[in-house]
Write a protein that holds these residues in place. Structure first.
Motif, PDB file in Angstrom:
ATOM      1  N   CYS A   1      44.080  44.724  44.569  1.00 27.80           N
ATOM      2  CA  CYS A   1      43.628  43.368  43.764  1.00 27.80           C
ATOM      3  C   CYS A   1      44.688  42.537  43.444  1.00 27.80           C
ATOM      4  O   CYS A   1      44.697  41.538  43.116  1.00 27.80           O
ATOM      5  CB  CYS A   1      42.622  43.878  42.905  1.00 27.80           C
ATOM      6  SG  CYS A   1      41.078  44.400  43.573  1.00 27.80           S
ATOM      7  N   GLU A   2      45.811  43.325  42.690  1.00 25.22           N
ATOM      8  CA  GLU A   2      46.979  42.517  42.177  1.00 25.22           C
ATOM      9  C   GLU A   2      47.762  41.885  42.984  1.00 25.22           C
ATOM     10  O   GLU A   2      48.467  40.976  42.728  1.00 25.22           O
ATOM     11  CB  GLU A   2      47.860  43.613  41.222  1.00 25.22           C
ATOM     12  CG  GLU A   2      47.329  44.124  40.090  1.00 25.22           C
ATOM     13  CD  GLU A   2      47.882  45.359  39.511  1.00 25.22           C
ATOM     14  OE1 GLU A   2      48.569  45.991  40.202  1.00 25.22           O
ATOM     15  OE2 GLU A   2      47.554  45.834  38.348  1.00 25.22           O
TER      16      GLU A   2
ATOM     17  N   LYS B   1      42.288  40.142  38.620  1.00 20.36           N
ATOM     18  CA  LYS B   1      42.968  40.938  37.569  1.00 20.36           C
ATOM     19  C   LYS B   1      42.142  41.845  36.691  1.00 20.36           C
ATOM     20  O   LYS B   1      42.322  42.841  36.406  1.00 20.36           O
ATOM     21  CB  LYS B   1      43.935  39.734  36.685  1.00 20.36           C
ATOM     22  CG  LYS B   1      45.111  39.408  37.348  1.00 20.36           C
ATOM     23  CD  LYS B   1      45.898  38.207  36.232  1.00 20.36           C
ATOM     24  CE  LYS B   1      47.011  37.839  36.601  1.00 20.36           C
ATOM     25  NZ  LYS B   1      47.595  36.877  35.983  1.00 20.36           N
TER      26      LYS B   1
ATOM     27  N   ASP C   1      47.784  35.146  41.051  1.00 22.67           N
ATOM     28  CA  ASP C   1      47.161  34.796  39.757  1.00 22.67           C
ATOM     29  C   ASP C   1      45.658  34.542  39.731  1.00 22.67           C
ATOM     30  O   ASP C   1      45.343  33.153  39.784  1.00 22.67           O
ATOM     31  CB  ASP C   1      48.032  33.774  38.882  1.00 22.67           C
ATOM     32  CG  ASP C   1      47.753  33.404  37.535  1.00 22.67           C
ATOM     33  OD1 ASP C   1      47.354  34.483  37.008  1.00 22.67           O
ATOM     34  OD2 ASP C   1      47.950  32.207  37.137  1.00 22.67           O
ATOM     35  N   ASP C   2      44.889  35.556  39.805  1.00 21.59           N
ATOM     36  CA  ASP C   2      43.395  35.275  40.044  1.00 21.59           C
ATOM     37  C   ASP C   2      42.714  36.235  38.945  1.00 21.59           C
ATOM     38  O   ASP C   2      42.583  37.287  38.953  1.00 21.59           O
ATOM     39  CB  ASP C   2      43.063  35.776  41.488  1.00 21.59           C
ATOM     40  CG  ASP C   2      41.560  35.481  41.820  1.00 21.59           C
ATOM     41  OD1 ASP C   2      40.711  35.711  40.998  1.00 21.59           O
ATOM     42  OD2 ASP C   2      41.474  35.167  42.697  1.00 21.59           O
ATOM     43  N   ALA C   3      42.129  35.449  37.962  1.00 18.16           N
ATOM     44  CA  ALA C   3      41.443  36.191  36.730  1.00 18.16           C
ATOM     45  C   ALA C   3      40.448  37.261  37.311  1.00 18.16           C
ATOM     46  O   ALA C   3      40.457  38.209  36.753  1.00 18.16           O
ATOM     47  CB  ALA C   3      40.759  35.126  36.063  1.00 18.16           C
TER      48      ALA C   3
ATOM     49  N   ALA D   1      41.406  44.814  38.883  1.00 21.69           N
ATOM     50  CA  ALA D   1      42.532  45.712  38.819  1.00 21.69           C
ATOM     51  C   ALA D   1      42.599  46.382  37.582  1.00 21.69           C
ATOM     52  O   ALA D   1      42.832  47.616  37.442  1.00 21.69           O
ATOM     53  CB  ALA D   1      43.870  44.942  39.028  1.00 21.69           C
ATOM     54  N   GLU D   2      42.271  45.770  36.398  1.00 25.33           N
ATOM     55  CA  GLU D   2      42.288  46.584  35.041  1.00 25.33           C
ATOM     56  C   GLU D   2      41.251  47.512  35.029  1.00 25.33           C
ATOM     57  O   GLU D   2      41.689  48.646  34.579  1.00 25.33           O
ATOM     58  CB  GLU D   2      42.206  45.291  34.151  1.00 25.33           C
ATOM     59  CG  GLU D   2      42.393  46.055  32.638  1.00 25.33           C
ATOM     60  CD  GLU D   2      42.056  44.761  31.663  1.00 25.33           C
ATOM     61  OE1 GLU D   2      41.607  45.101  30.601  1.00 25.33           O
ATOM     62  OE2 GLU D   2      42.680  43.754  31.531  1.00 25.33           O
TER      63      GLU D   2
ATOM     64  N   ALA E   1      43.658  48.764  42.633  1.00 23.92           N
ATOM     65  CA  ALA E   1      44.227  48.099  41.658  1.00 23.92           C
ATOM     66  C   ALA E   1      45.346  47.513  42.294  1.00 23.92           C
ATOM     67  O   ALA E   1      45.521  46.184  42.161  1.00 23.92           O
ATOM     68  CB  ALA E   1      44.487  48.757  40.476  1.00 23.92           C
TER      69      ALA E   1
END
Length: 122
Positions: free
Chosen positions: A91-92, A101, A96-98, A104-105, A88
């Motif tokens: 990835c973060e 994100k 700012d990459d959907a 990561a979530e 996570a």
């Protein structure tokens, strides 16, 4: 604090953890192979890709251990929680990459349920 969980609650917790592991396996594998490698640059760095694939693999293994009712699943869930947390964070760092994100979530959700599963069964 005592933990007086009914069998149904335990089964629900295990089922949720299994589902999170399977979902995390899917998104990490898919994101690493079909997204990050195509994006190139930082997305395709060896350490990041390795971490995502490690995360996918331990999630699959943890789900399998729980599905089989292995008495060692708390151990795999503990390792899974650690790897999901690291994945996570990696990835973060992609900004700012959907897609990153979302990955990561899912990793954080999986880490939380796996952490709870490893502590509950320890």
């Amino acid at each position: 604090m005592t933990h007086n969980l009914t069998l149904n609650q335990v089964n629900q917790d295990v089922q949720q953890c299994i589902q999170n592991c399977l979902d995390c396996h899917s998104i990490c594998l898919n994101t690493a192979v079909t997204y990050c490698l195509k994006m190139g640059g930082a997305h395709a760095e060896q350490d990041h890709i390795r971490l995502m694939l490690d995360c996918a693999e331990i999630c699959q293994t943890s789900a399998n251990f729980m599905l089989r009712g292995s008495n060692l699943h708390a151990h795999t869930c503990g390792v899974c929680a650690e790897l999901c947390q690291r994945c996570a964070e990696s990835c973060e760092r992609m900004g700012d990459d959907a897609q990153m994100k979302a990955c990561a979530e899912m990793c954080r959700r999986c880490a939380e349920t796996c952490r709870n599963m490893s502590m509950a069964m320890a």
